[in-house]
Scaffold this active site. Structure first.
Site, short mmCIF file in Angstrom:
data_model
loop_
_atom_site.label_atom_id
_atom_site.label_comp_id
_atom_site.label_asym_id
_atom_site.label_seq_id
_atom_site.Cartn_x
_atom_site.Cartn_y
_atom_site.Cartn_z
N CYS A 2 -16.30 -0.11 14.30
CA CYS A 2 -17.51 -0.40 15.05
C CYS A 2 -17.53 0.42 16.34
CB CYS A 2 -17.56 -1.88 15.41
SG CYS A 2 -17.57 -2.93 13.97
N ARG A 27 -17.31 7.92 13.77
CA ARG A 27 -16.31 6.88 13.52
C ARG A 27 -16.54 6.16 12.20
NH1 ARG A 27 -14.40 4.55 18.77
NH2 ARG A 27 -14.57 2.48 17.88
N TRP A 75 -19.06 -1.30 11.38
CA TRP A 75 -18.23 -0.99 10.20
C TRP A 75 -17.83 -2.37 9.69
CZ3 TRP A 75 -16.07 2.76 7.14
CH2 TRP A 75 -14.86 2.48 6.52
N ASN A 101 -16.58 -5.19 18.85
CA ASN A 101 -15.70 -4.34 18.06
C ASN A 101 -14.36 -5.08 17.97
OD1 ASN A 101 -14.11 -2.33 16.98
ND2 ASN A 101 -14.26 -0.96 18.75
N GLY A 102 -13.84 -5.26 16.76
CA GLY A 102 -12.56 -5.97 16.61
C GLY A 102 -12.70 -7.09 15.59
N GLU A 481 4.75 10.43 -1.85
CA GLU A 481 3.71 10.54 -0.84
C GLU A 481 4.03 11.65 0.17
OE1 GLU A 481 0.83 9.62 -0.59
OE2 GLU A 481 0.30 9.72 1.53
N LYS A 485 1.59 14.79 0.90
CA LYS A 485 1.09 15.06 2.25
C LYS A 485 1.27 16.53 2.58
CE LYS A 485 -1.00 12.69 3.06
NZ LYS A 485 -1.57 11.55 2.44
N GLU A 488 -0.96 18.97 0.28
CA GLU A 488 -2.42 18.95 0.40
C GLU A 488 -2.92 19.55 1.71
OE1 GLU A 488 -4.19 15.01 0.12
OE2 GLU A 488 -2.56 14.15 1.31
N HIS A 504 19.08 16.49 -14.23
CA HIS A 504 18.43 16.60 -15.55
C HIS A 504 17.40 17.73 -15.56
CE1 HIS A 504 20.47 12.99 -16.78
NE2 HIS A 504 20.17 12.48 -15.59
N LYS A 603 -13.01 13.39 0.70
CA LYS A 603 -12.46 12.12 1.16
C LYS A 603 -12.64 11.03 0.11
CE LYS A 603 -10.46 9.42 4.05
NZ LYS A 603 -9.00 9.57 4.05
C1 F6R Z 1 -4.31 11.84 -0.33
C2 F6R Z 1 -5.49 11.00 -0.55
C3 F6R Z 1 -5.89 10.74 -1.94
C4 F6R Z 1 -6.44 9.32 -2.10
C5 F6R Z 1 -7.03 9.13 -3.50
C6 F6R Z 1 -7.54 7.73 -3.72
O1 F6R Z 1 -4.04 12.02 1.03
O2 F6R Z 1 -6.10 10.55 0.39
O3 F6R Z 1 -4.86 10.97 -2.84
O4 F6R Z 1 -5.40 8.42 -1.86
O5 F6R Z 1 -8.07 10.05 -3.71
O6 F6R Z 1 -8.58 7.45 -2.87
P1 F6R Z 1 -9.01 5.96 -2.60
O7 F6R Z 1 -7.87 5.29 -1.91
O8 F6R Z 1 -10.23 6.06 -1.72
O9 F6R Z 1 -9.30 5.33 -3.91
#
Ligand code: F6R
Length: 608
Positions: A2, A27, A75, A101-102, A481, A485, A488, A504, A603
């Site tokens: 928010c 945001r 939000w 907000n909160g 992970e 990170k 990507e 293996h 995203k």
């Molecule tokens: C990697 C990343 C993606 C998401 C994946 C799932 O940094 O952000 O691998 O984790 O696309 O996305 P959501 O969580 O939105 O279903």
């Protein structure tokens, strides 16, 4: 997250509020609204959706003459995105308008109390209790009513408040949610973030927890929680708007990494009450849990990696077998689920196409769906019987960091909830687990202090071609992970392997100078893990080991050793991953990559 903005001055407020809200759009939000106060009382305009809808509704505010107002981009947290749930919220007598907000953690109890006293609620929000409490306590003293109201609130809040009886004032107060006051010659502002008002002033006052500001067009007074006047040094900001949006950081990714202690606290603390896990709104019964033969976790990408950690933790705590599946595989493999299956769906966006289809597929077979989602009102949340929200706030960087960490925290909460319900671990063990969970935010804050060291190390690894991550159990799940990170955002080729798998096949890749990261926080398996580290080191690898002080690593066993605080082995991934996020970030920074928007990635993946 928010956004709040408030204006008090000599010019019409509405256009300035709309401008401020537009600066907070980055945001993330799902609805917007403003409240104006003048001689005729308070007027509120709000609507679900983009700010442009509100602008069109009030013709950019050009016919609204009031010079005092507050605005909000919402939000959604409590209650779906809708006109009714949008802020500002008003007291029943119309005398107060509030933006917030909160999260008010004790809103349910307060709502019951206020309803019993005859107050009517028009929204599903936690915020509306604030407007009605103000009416309840108001006896002609605006400030006192605000003080009495906030004394009843638990949780996090930044509030902007108007009172029709005081049309030349805005009162703002905060606890654990950001709020700043902007000062200029003929106007004063409140905002949740500096960019909202940076085009009008560069002079700010930062409110601390519990502090309250009373704004008039002529000046600003600050008070502490007991109502004593507070003197404060002005903050002069020289940032441009772009860096102000990032809170002074170079990228959203590092800003979001740094927010992790805060968002984990927000995710965890409302769910732990008096030493027990309380999942408000979850309808899953003890009987349904007792019938479970298997639990499925289904997700994509980083969310899938969360599921991999979840498998270790849930199985250890509950002895229920857990199968973790990629959504894109699950949906096409005719999974064996029925009405006695619990399918846990994990998604930040709540819109990932494969995950949504996997959910529908399992639901059609009668499975019960519990989702862990960040975006309230998203498709996955709407399709699920039970939803646990990760209160990470909007994540702007494409590569997830804070959402991943809150999802991990939800795995611990879910494991503890099932263990508590089915009594699968001794009470003392459960108590210790919950204590560790509450300690995570401060431990993560400790890990964040490694940033300068990692930035220095990143210079050395900026021109790597390959990187390998190894670990065992939870450490292996976190390696997945860590590797994602790095690849990507830096475009360096990287892979993660269960350390026991090296022999293996993958060990043939190791040669002089190959970079290997060994995650070694699991004390129980440390010896085995360190012998894998020795194997790669003996073949010329340059090794970074991330561990804690319960594991003895000799200086000659690795090229670099980074220590994170000690916690139980199930939760250590929450600390290791923060190191790995920072390492990836600083390597990508040294390579001058487009960190917040890596090539070819989106995203929210709403197509298959
Ligand atoms: C990697 C990343 C993606 C998401 C994946 C799932 O940094 O952000 O691998 O984790 O696309 O996305 P959501 O969580 O939105 O279903």
């Amino acid at each position: 997250m928010c956004g709040i903005v408030g204006f008090i001055g000599r010019k019409p407020a509405a256009p300035l509020l709309l401008e401020g809200l537009s600066k907070l759009e980055y945001r993330g939000y799902d609805s917007a609204g403003i409240a104006l106060v003048g001689e005729k009382g308070i007027e509120i305009y709000k609507s679900k959706g983009r700010l442009q809808i509100l602008r069109d509704k009030i013709q950019d505010g050009k016919d609204l003459p009031q010079t005092v107002g507050i605005g909000h981009t919402r939000w959604a947290t409590h209650g779906k995105p809708s006109d009714e749930n949008s802020h500002p919220h008003q007291s029943n007598d119309g005398n107060f308008a509030v933006v917030h907000n909160g999260i008010i953690e004790n809103y349910a109890g307060l709502k019951k109390e206020l309803q019993a006293e005859g107050f009517t609620f028009l929204s599903e929000t936690d915020t509306e209790v604030v407007a009605h409490l103000l009416q309840k306590y108001y006896k002609g003293d605006f400030m006192l009513a605000v003080r009495q109201t906030v004394a009843r609130l638990e949780g996090a809040y930044a509030l902007g408040i108007l009172c029709a009886d005081f049309p030349n004032q805005i009162i703002a107060v905060r606890r654990a949610s950001p709020l700043i006051v902007g000062l200029s010659q003929d106007a004063n502002f409140i905002a949740s973030d500096i960019p909202a008002v940076l085009s009008h002033t560069r002079r700010f006052l930062q409110l601390e927890d519990g502090e309250m500001a009373r704004l008039t067009s002529g000046g600003v007074e600050l008070f502490d929680a007991d109502g004593r006047l507070v003197e404060k040094q002005e903050l002069k900001v020289s940032w441009d708007v772009d860096s102000a949006e990032k809170g002074g950081y170079a990228h959203f990714m590092i800003k979001e990494i740094m927010e992790q202690p805060d968002v984990i606290r927000k995710t965890v603390s409302p769910r732990l009450k008096d030493g027990k896990v309380v999942l408000d709104g979850v309808k899953l019964t003890e009987e349904q849990l007792r019938k479970l033969k298997k639990l499925y976790i289904v997700a994509c990408g980083s969310a899938y990696h969360v599921g991999m950690v979840g498998k270790y933790v849930i199985e250890k705590m509950t002895r229920i077998p857990v199968e973790v599946d990629l959504s894109s595989e699950f949906r096409y493999r005719d999974p064996i689920v029925d009405k006695d299956s619990l399918v846990v769906i994990i998604s930040q966006s709540g819109e990932t196409a494969d995950t949504l289809e996997a959910l529908k597929n399992a639901k059609a077979k009668g499975a019960r769906i519990l989702s862990i989602v960040n975006v309230v009102g998203s498709s996955i949340a709407r399709e699920s019987e039970d939803v646990l929200y990760t209160w990470a706030g909007p994540e702007i960087c494409v590569a997830t960091t804070k959402a991943y960490s809150t999802q991990l925290a939800m795995m611990y909460i879910l494991a503890a909830y099932i263990a508590q319900t089915l009594q699968t671990v001794p009470q003392a063990q459960l108590d210790a687990f919950l204590d560790d969970l509450l300690r995570l935010p401060e431990q993560i804050a400790e890990v964040l202090k490694l940033a300068p060291k990692l930035q220095q190390m990143a210079q050395r690894y900026a021109y790597l071609e390959h990187a390998y991550y190894i670990g065992r159990n939870v450490d292996y799940a976190v390696s997945l992970e860590a590797s994602l990170k790095l690849k990507e955002i830096s475009y360096i080729h990287s892979e993660a392997y269960a350390a026991g798998e090296l022999k293996h096949g993958p060990i043939s890749l190791i040669e002089d100078g190959t970079f290997v990261v060994g995650l070694a926080c699991c004390e129980r398996l440390a010896e085995k893990m360190l012998s894998n580290v020795k194997e790669v080191k003996a073949r010329g690898a340059e090794v970074l080991v991330v561990t804690n002080d319960h594991v003895k690593v000799h200086a000659d066993e690795a090229d670099h050793i980074l220590l994170v605080p000690y916690t139980n082995e199930m939760m250590s991934g929450s600390l290791e991953v923060v190191v790995m996020q920072m390492l990836a970030y600083y390597i990508a920074l040294a390579r001058k990559c487009d960190i917040d928007k890596p090539r070819n990635l989106a995203k929210s993946v709403t197509v298959e």
